[in-house]
Design an enzyme around this catalytic site. Structure first.
Site, PDB file in Angstrom:
ATOM      1  N   THR A   1       0.844  -1.190   0.000  1.00 27.14           N
ATOM      2  CA  THR A   1       0.000   0.000   0.000  1.00 27.14           C
ATOM      3  C   THR A   1       0.883   1.245   0.000  1.00 27.14           C
ATOM      4  O   THR A   1       1.920   1.267   0.659  1.00 27.14           O
ATOM      5  CB  THR A   1      -0.900   0.004   1.250  1.00 27.14           C
ATOM      6  OG1 THR A   1      -1.750  -1.146   1.211  1.00 27.14           O
ATOM      7  CG2 THR A   1      -1.753   1.257   1.321  1.00 27.14           C
ATOM      8  N   GLY A   2       0.461   2.275  -0.733  1.00 26.30           N
ATOM      9  CA  GLY A   2       1.196   3.531  -0.728  1.00 26.30           C
ATOM     10  C   GLY A   2       1.538   4.010  -2.122  1.00 26.30           C
ATOM     11  O   GLY A   2       1.275   3.332  -3.120  1.00 26.30           O
TER      12      GLY A   2
ATOM     13  N   GLY B   1       6.281  -0.717  -0.149  1.00 23.94           N
ATOM     14  CA  GLY B   1       7.132   0.436   0.096  1.00 23.94           C
ATOM     15  C   GLY B   1       7.569   0.488   1.549  1.00 23.94           C
ATOM     16  O   GLY B   1       7.315  -0.421   2.335  1.00 23.94           O
ATOM     17  N   ALA B   2       8.234   1.583   1.923  1.00 23.65           N
ATOM     18  CA  ALA B   2       8.660   1.775   3.311  1.00 23.65           C
ATOM     19  C   ALA B   2       8.862   3.259   3.556  1.00 23.65           C
ATOM     20  O   ALA B   2       9.101   4.034   2.623  1.00 23.65           O
ATOM     21  CB  ALA B   2       9.948   1.002   3.601  1.00 23.65           C
ATOM     22  N   ASP B   3       8.768   3.644   4.820  1.00 27.06           N
ATOM     23  CA  ASP B   3       9.020   5.029   5.210  1.00 27.06           C
ATOM     24  C   ASP B   3      10.479   5.241   5.589  1.00 27.06           C
ATOM     25  O   ASP B   3      11.010   6.338   5.427  1.00 27.06           O
ATOM     26  CB  ASP B   3       8.096   5.414   6.368  1.00 27.06           C
ATOM     27  CG  ASP B   3       6.632   5.300   5.968  1.00 27.06           C
ATOM     28  OD1 ASP B   3       6.232   5.999   5.019  1.00 27.06           O
ATOM     29  OD2 ASP B   3       5.899   4.497   6.574  1.00 27.06           O
TER      30      ASP B   3
ATOM     31  N   GLY C   1       0.726   4.844   5.704  1.00 19.45           N
ATOM     32  CA  GLY C   1      -0.605   4.709   5.130  1.00 19.45           C
ATOM     33  C   GLY C   1      -1.583   3.976   6.024  1.00 19.45           C
ATOM     34  O   GLY C   1      -2.699   3.667   5.599  1.00 19.45           O
TER      35      GLY C   1
ATOM     36  N   GLU D   1      -0.085  -5.420   5.992  1.00 18.91           N
ATOM     37  CA  GLU D   1       1.166  -5.446   5.235  1.00 18.91           C
ATOM     38  C   GLU D   1       2.158  -6.405   5.886  1.00 18.91           C
ATOM     39  O   GLU D   1       2.806  -7.206   5.204  1.00 18.91           O
ATOM     40  CB  GLU D   1       1.769  -4.038   5.157  1.00 18.91           C
ATOM     41  CG  GLU D   1       1.031  -3.102   4.225  1.00 18.91           C
ATOM     42  CD  GLU D   1       1.603  -1.695   4.241  1.00 18.91           C
ATOM     43  OE1 GLU D   1       1.613  -1.057   3.181  1.00 18.91           O
ATOM     44  OE2 GLU D   1       2.026  -1.223   5.318  1.00 18.91           O
TER      45      GLU D   1
END
Length: 226
Positions: A29-30, A85-87, A100, A106
């Site tokens: 997600t993202g 994805g990743a932050d 998100g 996830e």
């Protein structure tokens, strides 16, 4: 912002090359994963690639369906490859995710996959995790006691507010999200376990030791970490 979006897209397109015919794919997600799902769908429609997707949010489920990807679930299939994805990503491939508010599903999908690929732009590569506030999903009744517990552990904590409605963000699971700023996290694995042992915590955004590959779009081209 446009530069980072292009770098995200670069990483996402490269990740699609890791998908084989017949794979069951975990769909993260993202914004970065958005590019991945769109390109995967294009190859399904135009090149005859046969895959099924296990979405990690309603957002990903709707996008997959719109893109022509058959949607399935963990109840029906094992996941061959998860792409998300990743932050933040550290040199040991530990992650912070959850910007998100989808990190619980996830983590379930990503950790159950035979292979987990992370796609990011270069701004997400860090030496140590912790600059990005750590998302902690909590059941609503536990919001205040968990917030107090996190503060007693040294975090500055905010209940995440919704931009689309008054009040807090409500996850796809019907829970709230606390954003806990701890600063530098010296031992991501230990912190992940400690947080999940707090009564009322559903899941937190540290993903320690489960990523197999990171594909990063950088100003100098693609960077692959394993």
């Amino acid at each position: 912002m446009e530069v980072f979006m292009n770098l995200k897209k670069m990483a996402a397109l490269r990740a699609v090359d890791e998908i084989d015919d017949g794979d069951v794919v975990g769909l993260g997600t993202g914004s970065t994963t958005h590019y991945f799902i769109e390109e995967l769908g294009r190859r399904v429609r135009e090149e005859g690639l046969e895959v099924m997707g296990v979405p990690t949010s309603y957002q990903s489920m709707f996008l997959a369906a719109e893109s022509g990807i058959k949607v399935t679930s963990l109840a029906e299939h094992d996941v061959d490859v998860a792409v998300d994805g990743a932050d933040e990503v550290d040199p040991d491939l530990n992650l912070i995710k959850g910007g998100g508010a989808a990190h619980t599903l996830e983590k379930i999908v990503d950790s159950s996959a035979a292979s987990f690929i992370v796609i990011v732009d270069e701004s997400k590569l860090v030496e140590r995790l912790g600059a990005f506030p750590l998302p902690v999903e909590v059941i609503p009744a536990a919001c205040r006691p968990v917030k107090l517990k996190l503060e007693s552990m040294g975090a500055s904590v905010n209940i995440r507010s919704s931009e689309g409605k008054d009040g807090p963000v409500v996850t796809d699971n019907g829970n709230f999200v606390l954003d806990a700023a701890f600063g530098v996290i010296d031992d991501p694995g230990a912190m992940e376990s400690r947080l999940n042992n707090i009564p009322g915590v559903v899941e937190n955004g540290i993903f320690a030791g489960i990523a197999d590959m990171v594909i990063a779009g950088t100003s100098e081209g693609l960077k692959i970490l394993r």
